[in-house]
Design a protein around this motif. Structure first.
Motif, PDB file in Angstrom:
ATOM      1  N   VAL A  39      36.190  89.587  97.598  1.00 21.40           N
ATOM      2  CA  VAL A  39      35.858  88.171  97.500  1.00 21.40           C
ATOM      3  C   VAL A  39      36.918  87.525  96.672  1.00 21.40           C
ATOM      4  CG1 VAL A  39      34.333  88.530  95.535  1.00 21.40           C
ATOM      5  CG2 VAL A  39      34.124  86.486  96.868  1.00 21.40           C
ATOM      6  N   ALA A  40      37.514  86.529  97.214  1.00 25.75           N
ATOM      7  CA  ALA A  40      38.589  85.885  96.513  1.00 25.75           C
ATOM      8  C   ALA A  40      38.116  84.671  95.786  1.00 25.75           C
ATOM      9  CB  ALA A  40      39.693  85.507  97.488  1.00 25.75           C
ATOM     10  N   GLY A  41      36.985  84.169  96.098  1.00 22.83           N
ATOM     11  CA  GLY A  41      36.620  82.880  95.532  1.00 22.83           C
ATOM     12  C   GLY A  41      35.240  82.822  94.961  1.00 22.83           C
ATOM     13  N   ILE A  42      34.653  83.919  94.515  1.00 18.26           N
ATOM     14  CA  ILE A  42      33.343  83.830  93.924  1.00 18.26           C
ATOM     15  C   ILE A  42      33.464  83.028  92.625  1.00 18.26           C
ATOM     16  CG2 ILE A  42      31.482  85.145  92.883  1.00 18.26           C
ATOM     17  CD1 ILE A  42      31.659  85.424  95.876  1.00 18.26           C
ATOM     18  N   VAL A  43      32.612  82.044  92.476  1.00 21.62           N
ATOM     19  CA  VAL A  43      32.686  81.194  91.298  1.00 21.62           C
ATOM     20  C   VAL A  43      32.202  81.978  90.112  1.00 21.62           C
ATOM     21  CG1 VAL A  43      31.828  79.083  90.265  1.00 21.62           C
ATOM     22  CG2 VAL A  43      32.283  79.190  92.710  1.00 21.62           C
ATOM     23  N   GLY A  44      33.053  82.149  89.140  1.00 20.53           N
ATOM     24  CA  GLY A  44      32.699  83.041  88.055  1.00 20.53           C
ATOM     25  C   GLY A  44      32.586  82.394  86.702  1.00 20.53           C
ATOM     26  N   GLY A  45      32.539  81.086  86.618  1.00 25.16           N
ATOM     27  CA  GLY A  45      32.508  80.461  85.315  1.00 25.16           C
ATOM     28  C   GLY A  45      33.885  80.310  84.754  1.00 25.16           C
ATOM     29  N   LEU A  46      33.968  79.879  83.523  1.00 23.98           N
ATOM     30  CA  LEU A  46      35.253  79.522  82.951  1.00 23.98           C
ATOM     31  C   LEU A  46      35.610  80.415  81.789  1.00 23.98           C
ATOM     32  CD1 LEU A  46      34.891  75.656  83.055  1.00 23.98           C
ATOM     33  CD2 LEU A  46      35.796  77.180  84.783  1.00 23.98           C
ATOM     34  N   ALA A  47      35.256  81.721  81.897  1.00 19.11           N
ATOM     35  CA  ALA A  47      35.501  82.623  80.780  1.00 19.11           C
ATOM     36  C   ALA A  47      36.958  82.732  80.440  1.00 19.11           C
ATOM     37  CB  ALA A  47      34.937  84.009  81.095  1.00 19.11           C
ATOM     38  N   LEU A  96      45.442  75.630  84.615  1.00 24.62           N
ATOM     39  CA  LEU A  96      44.585  76.054  85.705  1.00 24.62           C
ATOM     40  C   LEU A  96      43.503  75.001  85.914  1.00 24.62           C
ATOM     41  CD1 LEU A  96      44.177  79.855  84.866  1.00 24.62           C
ATOM     42  CD2 LEU A  96      45.621  78.825  86.634  1.00 24.62           C
ATOM     43  N   GLY A  97      43.476  74.420  87.097  1.00 27.65           N
ATOM     44  CA  GLY A  97      42.500  73.381  87.405  1.00 27.65           C
ATOM     45  C   GLY A  97      41.169  73.970  87.851  1.00 27.65           C
ATOM     46  N   ASP A  98      40.263  73.088  88.257  1.00 29.72           N
ATOM     47  CA  ASP A  98      38.929  73.474  88.703  1.00 29.72           C
ATOM     48  C   ASP A  98      38.922  73.506  90.230  1.00 29.72           C
ATOM     49  OD1 ASP A  98      36.272  73.875  89.225  1.00 29.72           O
ATOM     50  OD2 ASP A  98      35.541  72.092  88.183  1.00 29.72           O
ATOM     51  N   SER A  99      39.008  74.693  90.789  1.00 28.54           N
ATOM     52  CA  SER A  99      39.079  74.807  92.250  1.00 28.54           C
ATOM     53  C   SER A  99      37.772  74.430  92.932  1.00 28.54           C
ATOM     54  CB  SER A  99      39.490  76.228  92.654  1.00 28.54           C
ATOM     55  OG  SER A  99      38.634  77.197  92.091  1.00 28.54           O
ATOM     56  N   ASP A 100      36.676  74.362  92.178  1.00 26.01           N
ATOM     57  CA  ASP A 100      35.414  73.950  92.782  1.00 26.01           C
ATOM     58  C   ASP A 100      35.427  72.477  93.195  1.00 26.01           C
ATOM     59  OD1 ASP A 100      34.472  76.471  92.410  1.00 26.01           O
ATOM     60  OD2 ASP A 100      33.166  75.995  90.721  1.00 26.01           O
ATOM     61  N   LEU A 120      38.564  81.770 100.271  1.00 29.74           N
ATOM     62  CA  LEU A 120      39.949  81.334 100.125  1.00 29.74           C
ATOM     63  C   LEU A 120      40.105  79.836 100.370  1.00 29.74           C
ATOM     64  CD1 LEU A 120      41.639  84.221 102.124  1.00 29.74           C
ATOM     65  CD2 LEU A 120      41.452  84.042  99.644  1.00 29.74           C
ATOM     66  N   ILE A 121      41.152  79.274  99.781  1.00 30.66           N
ATOM     67  CA  ILE A 121      41.592  77.918 100.103  1.00 30.66           C
ATOM     68  C   ILE A 121      42.621  78.018 101.222  1.00 30.66           C
ATOM     69  CG2 ILE A 121      42.802  75.866  99.256  1.00 30.66           C
ATOM     70  CD1 ILE A 121      41.750  76.547  96.456  1.00 30.66           C
ATOM     71  N   GLN A 122      42.394  77.295 102.302  1.00 31.69           N
ATOM     72  CA  GLN A 122      43.362  77.271 103.407  1.00 31.69           C
ATOM     73  C   GLN A 122      44.182  75.990 103.322  1.00 31.69           C
ATOM     74  OE1 GLN A 122      41.732  77.775 107.378  1.00 31.69           O
ATOM     75  NE2 GLN A 122      43.492  76.729 108.290  1.00 31.69           N
ATOM     76  N   ALA A 153      45.170  80.719  99.759  1.00 34.45           N
ATOM     77  CA  ALA A 153      45.369  80.839  98.311  1.00 34.45           C
ATOM     78  C   ALA A 153      44.065  81.275  97.654  1.00 34.45           C
ATOM     79  CB  ALA A 153      45.841  79.515  97.721  1.00 34.45           C
ATOM     80  N   VAL A 154      44.196  82.110  96.631  1.00 36.04           N
ATOM     81  CA  VAL A 154      43.053  82.523  95.822  1.00 36.04           C
ATOM     82  C   VAL A 154      42.705  81.372  94.879  1.00 36.04           C
ATOM     83  CG1 VAL A 154      42.198  84.194  94.140  1.00 36.04           C
ATOM     84  CG2 VAL A 154      43.816  84.919  95.923  1.00 36.04           C
ATOM     85  N   PRO A 155      41.460  80.900  94.853  1.00 36.02           N
ATOM     86  CA  PRO A 155      41.101  79.753  94.019  1.00 36.02           C
ATOM     87  C   PRO A 155      41.346  80.004  92.529  1.00 36.02           C
ATOM     88  CG  PRO A 155      39.388  80.205  95.631  1.00 36.02           C
ATOM     89  CD  PRO A 155      40.336  81.373  95.669  1.00 36.02           C
ATOM     90  N   SER A 156      41.697  78.944  91.823  1.00 34.02           N
ATOM     91  CA  SER A 156      42.004  79.056  90.395  1.00 34.02           C
ATOM     92  C   SER A 156      40.807  79.509  89.580  1.00 34.02           C
ATOM     93  CB  SER A 156      42.525  77.721  89.861  1.00 34.02           C
ATOM     94  OG  SER A 156      41.593  76.679  90.098  1.00 34.02           O
ATOM     95  N   ASN A 157      39.590  79.166  89.998  1.00 30.94           N
ATOM     96  CA  ASN A 157      38.432  79.610  89.231  1.00 30.94           C
ATOM     97  C   ASN A 157      38.242  81.120  89.306  1.00 30.94           C
ATOM     98  OD1 ASN A 157      37.960  77.041  88.406  1.00 30.94           O
ATOM     99  ND2 ASN A 157      36.100  76.727  89.584  1.00 30.94           N
ATOM    100  N   THR A 158      38.702  81.731  90.384  1.00 33.18           N
ATOM    101  CA  THR A 158      38.714  83.191  90.445  1.00 33.18           C
ATOM    102  C   THR A 158      39.710  83.751  89.442  1.00 33.18           C
ATOM    103  OG1 THR A 158      38.093  83.159  92.783  1.00 33.18           O
ATOM    104  CG2 THR A 158      39.092  85.179  91.953  1.00 33.18           C
ATOM    105  N   VAL A 159      40.874  83.100  89.348  1.00 32.99           N
ATOM    106  CA  VAL A 159      41.878  83.509  88.356  1.00 32.99           C
ATOM    107  C   VAL A 159      41.289  83.422  86.957  1.00 32.99           C
ATOM    108  CG1 VAL A 159      44.180  83.071  87.429  1.00 32.99           C
ATOM    109  CG2 VAL A 159      43.736  82.702  89.874  1.00 32.99           C
ATOM    110  N   LYS A 160      40.626  82.309  86.644  1.00 31.92           N
ATOM    111  CA  LYS A 160      40.021  82.139  85.315  1.00 31.92           C
ATOM    112  C   LYS A 160      39.012  83.242  85.033  1.00 31.92           C
ATOM    113  CE  LYS A 160      40.260  77.057  85.256  1.00 31.92           C
ATOM    114  NZ  LYS A 160      39.448  75.836  85.212  1.00 31.92           N
ATOM    115  N   ARG A 161      38.232  83.594  86.048  1.00 38.15           N
ATOM    116  CA  ARG A 161      37.178  84.574  85.847  1.00 38.15           C
ATOM    117  C   ARG A 161      37.719  85.949  85.479  1.00 38.15           C
ATOM    118  NH1 ARG A 161      34.864  88.078  89.473  1.00 38.15           N
ATOM    119  NH2 ARG A 161      35.834  87.041  91.264  1.00 38.15           N
ATOM    120  N   VAL A 162      38.841  86.356  86.092  1.00 42.04           N
ATOM    121  CA  VAL A 162      39.333  87.726  85.873  1.00 42.04           C
ATOM    122  C   VAL A 162      40.431  87.814  84.821  1.00 42.04           C
ATOM    123  CG1 VAL A 162      38.703  88.369  88.214  1.00 42.04           C
ATOM    124  CG2 VAL A 162      41.053  87.634  87.738  1.00 42.04           C
TER     125      VAL A 162
END
Length: 387
Positions: free
Chosen positions: A26-34, A165-169, A213-215, A256-265
């Motif tokens: 899953v590339a875009g599971i919303v994971g919060g802003l940890a 890193l912006g809010d991809s949501d 993903l973002i297309q 593209a992998v959403p930025s909120n996924t980046v923030k999460r991991v």
């Protein structure tokens, strides 16, 4: 190493073509802003043209027509130097193979996000900045499930900004986006386009199903992988991961992998995590109302198990596939209707939710078997290595 192309495919009937062995990424599971605290230094970002125009209209001032190219120019001037070339070398004993991609600086401490496949198997990784300086980078952590890697250099050259890193949501279809990277080794290349779709699922041949993903139609080519996708405010809303193309070049479909996924991991990657995609080991198709009625089921949403991979977690747990005659289902095996007590809507839903887990996690699948519901516990495995 850079490998971001695939052959084109079409979409047919919903139950046959979706024969995806669920390694489930899953590339875009919303994971919060940890991970937001990692971005301690925010870049000075441009004011979006559309926002300026709206404010001018509110004040009764004339609104000047501008183009997406103007927005791209503003973003490039503000944060273009935050984008880097990533050079990965893999030693084969007698000679070195070199691959390249892109990355983006996300923290003043020298943290750089790129794509996992850009640095996969590399013995050494170097980063070249817009100043021309080249520094050796350490690979801190890798998330293969989301195709992300976190690098670090000892210091940033003077004048290199940090991208926010912006809010991809908040990303919507039609939003202007700007990609900056090094397609075919051409450093600092800027392309622009729009968001073509959000929460997109995609299944490249021979790979697992990617979801969330973002297309975009912003031109993305080999070498862009790992580079940022900016919004009109100069914020990173995605990391380029792959393209859909029969010619190993841009045909207007990039992901593209959403930025909120980046923030999460990010916090896990900074601590050295090596995250792997979880694997269930089935192929299946969506249950629909017609099939449910045909077999007398009391639900019309779920996943019909079509195949169970021998030796997989699903096989060890005893999941049963349907019997197929020709192109039709002759009899049902297991129909997955819930995961950990929450109803499953279909294959993409199941893939996304399995993708939030790690290998070794145990999940509970509610299945309908011979007309009766039962719960099956499955310990997820790691996606098999590609041969």
């Amino acid at each position: 190493m850079e490998n971001s192309t695939s052959s084109g495919r079409g979409w047919g009937r919903p139950w046959l073509p979706l024969l995806v062995v669920i390694g489930f990424v899953v590339a875009g599971i919303v994971g919060g802003l940890a991970g937001a605290s990692l971005v301690r230094e925010r870049a000075v970002t441009p004011t979006a043209v559309a926002t300026r125009a709206g404010a001018a209209a509110t004040r009764g001032q004339p609104v000047v027509e501008t183009t997406a190219q103007t927005v791209a120019g503003q973003v490039y001037q503000a944060v273009g130097k935050a984008v880097v070339d990533v050079i990965a070398r893999e030693s084969n004993g007698f000679f070195d193979e070199q691959g390249s991609g892109s990355g983006v600086v996300v923290d003043q401490r020298g943290l750089i996000v790129t794509a996992a496949h850009v640095v996969a198997g590399a013995s050494t990784v170097q980063v070249q900045f817009a100043t021309g300086e080249r520094h050796t980078a350490r690979v801190l952590g890798v998330d293969e499930a989301n195709d992300l890697a976190l690098l670090q250099v000892d210091r940033l050259p003077d004048g290199i900004p940090v991208a926010s890193l912006g809010d991809s949501d908040t990303v919507q279809v039609g939003d202007v986006v700007i990609a900056i990277g090094s397609p075919f080794g051409l450093s600092g290349t800027v392309t622009q386009g729009i968001v073509s779709a959000v929460n997109r699922s995609w299944n490249p041949p021979g790979d697992r199903l990617h979801t969330g993903l973002i297309q975009t139609d912003a031109p993305i080519n080999p070498g862009n992988s790992g580079g940022p996708l900016f919004n009109a405010d100069g914020e990173v809303i995605g990391i380029a991961t792959m393209i859909e193309s029969p010619i190993r070049g841009n045909v207007g479909i990039g992901f593209a992998v959403p930025s909120n996924t980046v923030k999460r991991v990010l916090p896990q990657l900074e601590q050295g995590a090596q995250l792997q995609p979880a694997w269930l080991g089935i192929s299946g198709t969506d249950l629909d109302a017609a099939t449910a009625q045909r077999f007398g089921l009391d639900v019309d949403r779920g996943v019909i198990v079509l195949n169970v991979v021998p030796g997989s977690p699903a096989a060890r747990a005893g999941l049963r596939p349907a019997q197929i005659r020709g192109n039709d289902i002759a009899s049902l095996g297991d129909v997955i209707v819930a995961l950990d007590g929450t109803p499953v809507q279909g294959m993409e839903d199941l893939a996304a939710r399995i993708g939030t887990h790690q290998p070794g996690d145990t999940v509970e699948l509610t299945v309908i078997r011979n007309g009766q519901r039962q719960t099956i516990r499955v310990t997820l495995g790691s996606w098999p290595q590609q041969g």
